[in-house]
Design a protein around this motif. Structure first.
Motif, PDB file in Angstrom:
ATOM      1  N   ILE A 117      -8.788  -1.585   4.783  1.00 53.20           N
ATOM      2  CA  ILE A 117      -8.120  -3.036   4.473  1.00 53.20           C
ATOM      3  C   ILE A 117      -7.965  -2.696   3.023  1.00 53.20           C
ATOM      4  O   ILE A 117      -8.694  -1.632   1.842  1.00 53.20           O
ATOM      5  CB  ILE A 117      -9.772  -3.040   4.313  1.00 53.20           C
ATOM      6  CG1 ILE A 117     -10.404  -3.665   5.630  1.00 53.20           C
ATOM      7  CG2 ILE A 117      -9.950  -4.641   3.512  1.00 53.20           C
ATOM      8  CD1 ILE A 117     -12.130  -4.523   5.689  1.00 53.20           C
ATOM      9  N   SER A 118      -6.645  -3.339   3.305  1.00 52.68           N
ATOM     10  CA  SER A 118      -5.658  -3.665   1.724  1.00 52.68           C
ATOM     11  C   SER A 118      -5.830  -4.728   1.348  1.00 52.68           C
ATOM     12  O   SER A 118      -6.143  -5.653   2.374  1.00 52.68           O
ATOM     13  CB  SER A 118      -4.770  -2.491   1.860  1.00 52.68           C
ATOM     14  OG  SER A 118      -3.736  -3.046   2.531  1.00 52.68           O
ATOM     15  N   SER A 119      -4.999  -5.093  -0.087  1.00 54.20           N
ATOM     16  CA  SER A 119      -4.510  -7.019  -0.107  1.00 54.20           C
ATOM     17  C   SER A 119      -3.233  -6.866  -0.938  1.00 54.20           C
ATOM     18  O   SER A 119      -3.504  -5.928  -2.504  1.00 54.20           O
ATOM     19  CB  SER A 119      -5.851  -7.212  -0.883  1.00 54.20           C
ATOM     20  OG  SER A 119      -5.153  -8.744  -1.510  1.00 54.20           O
ATOM     21  N   GLY A 120      -2.449  -6.849   0.007  1.00 53.71           N
ATOM     22  CA  GLY A 120      -0.671  -6.700  -1.413  1.00 53.71           C
ATOM     23  C   GLY A 120      -0.934  -5.425  -0.360  1.00 53.71           C
ATOM     24  O   GLY A 120      -0.920  -4.463  -0.058  1.00 53.71           O
ATOM     25  N   ASP A 121      -1.222  -4.696  -1.758  1.00 54.72           N
ATOM     26  CA  ASP A 121      -0.703  -3.133  -2.325  1.00 54.72           C
ATOM     27  C   ASP A 121      -2.231  -2.492  -2.529  1.00 54.72           C
ATOM     28  O   ASP A 121      -2.219  -0.989  -2.985  1.00 54.72           O
ATOM     29  CB  ASP A 121       0.752  -3.008  -3.453  1.00 54.72           C
ATOM     30  CG  ASP A 121       1.793  -3.367  -2.877  1.00 54.72           C
ATOM     31  OD1 ASP A 121       1.660  -3.350  -1.328  1.00 54.72           O
ATOM     32  OD2 ASP A 121       2.600  -2.622  -4.060  1.00 54.72           O
TER      33      ASP A 121
ATOM     34  N   TRP B 188      -8.108  -1.414  -0.557  1.00 55.15           N
ATOM     35  CA  TRP B 188     -10.044  -2.466  -1.476  1.00 55.15           C
ATOM     36  C   TRP B 188     -10.716  -1.253  -0.542  1.00 55.15           C
ATOM     37  O   TRP B 188     -11.460  -0.715  -1.554  1.00 55.15           O
ATOM     38  CB  TRP B 188     -10.383  -3.457  -1.072  1.00 55.15           C
ATOM     39  CG  TRP B 188      -9.751  -4.154  -2.117  1.00 55.15           C
ATOM     40  CD1 TRP B 188      -8.772  -4.745  -2.199  1.00 55.15           C
ATOM     41  CD2 TRP B 188     -10.749  -4.862  -2.842  1.00 55.15           C
ATOM     42  NE1 TRP B 188      -9.210  -5.617  -2.999  1.00 55.15           N
ATOM     43  CE2 TRP B 188     -10.362  -5.605  -3.557  1.00 55.15           C
ATOM     44  CE3 TRP B 188     -11.961  -4.743  -3.234  1.00 55.15           C
ATOM     45  CZ2 TRP B 188     -10.898  -5.763  -4.902  1.00 55.15           C
ATOM     46  CZ3 TRP B 188     -12.674  -5.234  -3.734  1.00 55.15           C
ATOM     47  CH2 TRP B 188     -12.093  -5.580  -5.182  1.00 55.15           C
ATOM     48  N   TRP B 189     -10.614  -0.744   0.633  1.00 56.28           N
ATOM     49  CA  TRP B 189     -12.139   0.555   0.720  1.00 56.28           C
ATOM     50  C   TRP B 189     -11.356   1.311   2.864  1.00 56.28           C
ATOM     51  O   TRP B 189     -10.361   0.761   2.741  1.00 56.28           O
ATOM     52  CB  TRP B 189     -12.567  -0.760   2.178  1.00 56.28           C
ATOM     53  CG  TRP B 189     -14.092   0.059   2.407  1.00 56.28           C
ATOM     54  CD1 TRP B 189     -14.607  -0.470   2.226  1.00 56.28           C
ATOM     55  CD2 TRP B 189     -14.280  -0.084   4.234  1.00 56.28           C
ATOM     56  NE1 TRP B 189     -15.897   0.011   3.177  1.00 56.28           N
ATOM     57  CE2 TRP B 189     -15.536   0.536   4.090  1.00 56.28           C
ATOM     58  CE3 TRP B 189     -13.124  -0.538   4.908  1.00 56.28           C
ATOM     59  CZ2 TRP B 189     -15.669   0.602   6.043  1.00 56.28           C
ATOM     60  CZ3 TRP B 189     -13.750   0.146   6.300  1.00 56.28           C
ATOM     61  CH2 TRP B 189     -14.981   0.111   6.411  1.00 56.28           C
ATOM     62  N   ARG B 190     -11.981   2.152   2.267  1.00 59.03           N
ATOM     63  CA  ARG B 190     -11.627   2.756   3.541  1.00 59.03           C
ATOM     64  C   ARG B 190     -12.721   3.805   3.865  1.00 59.03           C
ATOM     65  O   ARG B 190     -13.924   3.772   3.688  1.00 59.03           O
ATOM     66  CB  ARG B 190     -10.902   4.495   3.036  1.00 59.03           C
ATOM     67  CG  ARG B 190      -8.924   4.218   2.578  1.00 59.03           C
ATOM     68  CD  ARG B 190      -8.683   5.598   1.751  1.00 59.03           C
ATOM     69  NE  ARG B 190      -7.764   5.317   1.278  1.00 59.03           N
ATOM     70  CZ  ARG B 190      -7.136   5.121   0.354  1.00 59.03           C
ATOM     71  NH1 ARG B 190      -8.067   5.385  -0.509  1.00 59.03           N
ATOM     72  NH2 ARG B 190      -5.771   5.612  -0.007  1.00 59.03           N
ATOM     73  N   SER B 191     -13.378   3.590   5.742  1.00 57.15           N
ATOM     74  CA  SER B 191     -14.135   3.858   5.988  1.00 57.15           C
ATOM     75  C   SER B 191     -14.487   4.985   6.075  1.00 57.15           C
ATOM     76  O   SER B 191     -15.823   5.412   6.074  1.00 57.15           O
ATOM     77  CB  SER B 191     -14.130   3.132   7.527  1.00 57.15           C
ATOM     78  OG  SER B 191     -12.391   4.310   8.538  1.00 57.15           O
ATOM     79  N   THR B 192     -13.385   6.043   5.469  1.00 59.95           N
ATOM     80  CA  THR B 192     -13.510   7.838   5.467  1.00 59.95           C
ATOM     81  C   THR B 192     -14.114   8.551   4.345  1.00 59.95           C
ATOM     82  O   THR B 192     -14.419   9.350   4.104  1.00 59.95           O
ATOM     83  CB  THR B 192     -11.667   8.727   5.925  1.00 59.95           C
ATOM     84  OG1 THR B 192     -11.084   8.000   4.894  1.00 59.95           O
ATOM     85  CG2 THR B 192     -11.646   7.986   7.041  1.00 59.95           C
ATOM     86  N   ASP B 193     -14.218   7.032   3.117  1.00 51.79           N
ATOM     87  CA  ASP B 193     -14.495   7.512   1.802  1.00 51.79           C
ATOM     88  C   ASP B 193     -15.897   7.867   1.813  1.00 51.79           C
ATOM     89  O   ASP B 193     -16.236   9.079   1.175  1.00 51.79           O
ATOM     90  CB  ASP B 193     -14.078   6.480   1.296  1.00 51.79           C
ATOM     91  CG  ASP B 193     -13.332   6.736   0.650  1.00 51.79           C
ATOM     92  OD1 ASP B 193     -12.270   7.453   0.274  1.00 51.79           O
ATOM     93  OD2 ASP B 193     -12.191   5.432   0.278  1.00 51.79           O
ATOM     94  N   CYS B 194     -17.036   7.159   2.939  1.00 51.21           N
ATOM     95  CA  CYS B 194     -18.346   7.515   2.450  1.00 51.21           C
ATOM     96  C   CYS B 194     -18.640   7.912   3.885  1.00 51.21           C
ATOM     97  O   CYS B 194     -19.952   7.631   4.133  1.00 51.21           O
ATOM     98  CB  CYS B 194     -18.801   6.319   1.910  1.00 51.21           C
ATOM     99  SG  CYS B 194     -18.819   6.274   0.190  1.00 51.21           S
ATOM    100  N   GLN B 195     -18.209   8.362   4.725  1.00 53.38           N
ATOM    101  CA  GLN B 195     -18.156   8.719   6.404  1.00 53.38           C
ATOM    102  C   GLN B 195     -19.267   9.350   6.350  1.00 53.38           C
ATOM    103  O   GLN B 195     -19.501  10.772   4.916  1.00 53.38           O
ATOM    104  CB  GLN B 195     -17.625   9.366   7.379  1.00 53.38           C
ATOM    105  CG  GLN B 195     -17.098   9.134   8.845  1.00 53.38           C
ATOM    106  CD  GLN B 195     -16.580   9.344   9.165  1.00 53.38           C
ATOM    107  OE1 GLN B 195     -15.585   9.976   8.356  1.00 53.38           O
ATOM    108  NE2 GLN B 195     -15.695   9.009  10.341  1.00 53.38           N
TER     109      GLN B 195
END
Length: 215
Positions: free
Chosen positions: A132-136, A139-146
């Motif tokens: 999930i991003s806003s512009g460049d 904000w969030w990646r599902s794999t960061d804390c998977q």
């Protein structure tokens, strides 16, 4: 010297005996020729083998030359090939377009086999990624804390379309591998802010993103 009567009687007896034996032999031969008693006996005891039936369309087995059964035939058709990038269509799916304060977006993946042949693909959690991003700004990646990523290879039939069985939830915070245990991570701004959801699965990326709004 003239033979005596006793000699004549012995000669006649021998002649008639031989004649009787000859007649008996002729009669016995004629009976054997007509009756053929061996025909029934031999046929009963040793029947001749009938010709082997030819293999049927269902693939009945033919005995091997040594008399043992031939092995089961190996399958000739191979399984479906792995999916290619040209075979699949990947899209991000959300449960809504806009989210009021306190409501967290639920994210899923749509996957379609757009080819005319079945293919296999790994759809396990280890191959799924939401970003999930806003512009460049990411904000969030599902794999960061998977946790406990897994693999699951499935066959997609030609033309089949499937969606994630269980959506995952974005808690509207910024993710980072170093902050997975933190409770007060930075929260994404609302007020109608726009965000884009990108997804990938099985090594294939969606060609477009899904836009959502936070309020």
């Amino acid at each position: 010297m003239t033979p005596s009567r006793a000699v004549y009687r012995r000669r006649r007896l021998a002649f008639f005996t031989i004649l009787i034996l000859v007649v008996a032999a002729i009669a016995a031969g004629a009976w054997l020729l007509i009756a053929q008693p061996w025909a029934g006996a031999d046929t009963q005891a040793a029947p001749t083998d009938s010709p082997s039936a030819s293999p049927s369309a269902t693939g009945s087995e033919t005995p091997a030359p040594d008399g043992s059964e031939s092995p089961e035939p190996e399958p000739t058709a191979s399984g479906p090939a792995p999916c290619r990038a040209a075979d699949v269509v990947v899209e991000a799916v959300t449960d809504a377009e806009g989210y009021q304060a306190g409501t967290n977006p639920k994210l899923s993946i749509s996957l379609k086999n757009a080819s005319s042949s079945d293919c296999t693909i790994d759809v396990g959690s280890a191959t799924q990624a939401f970003t999930i991003s806003s512009g460049d700004d990411i904000w969030w990646r599902s794999t960061d804390c998977q946790e406990n990523p897994s693999s699951m290879v499935v066959t997609l039939a030609a033309g089949q379309e499937v969606t994630s069985a269980e959506p995952i939830t974005w808690d509207r915070t910024r993710s980072d591998t170093s902050t997975c245990e933190q409770e007060n991570r930075p929260r994404a701004p609302g007020g109608g802010a726009s965000y884009h959801v990108a997804v990938s699965i099985g090594g294939f990326d969606a060609t477009t993103t899904r836009q959502i709004f936070l309020y």
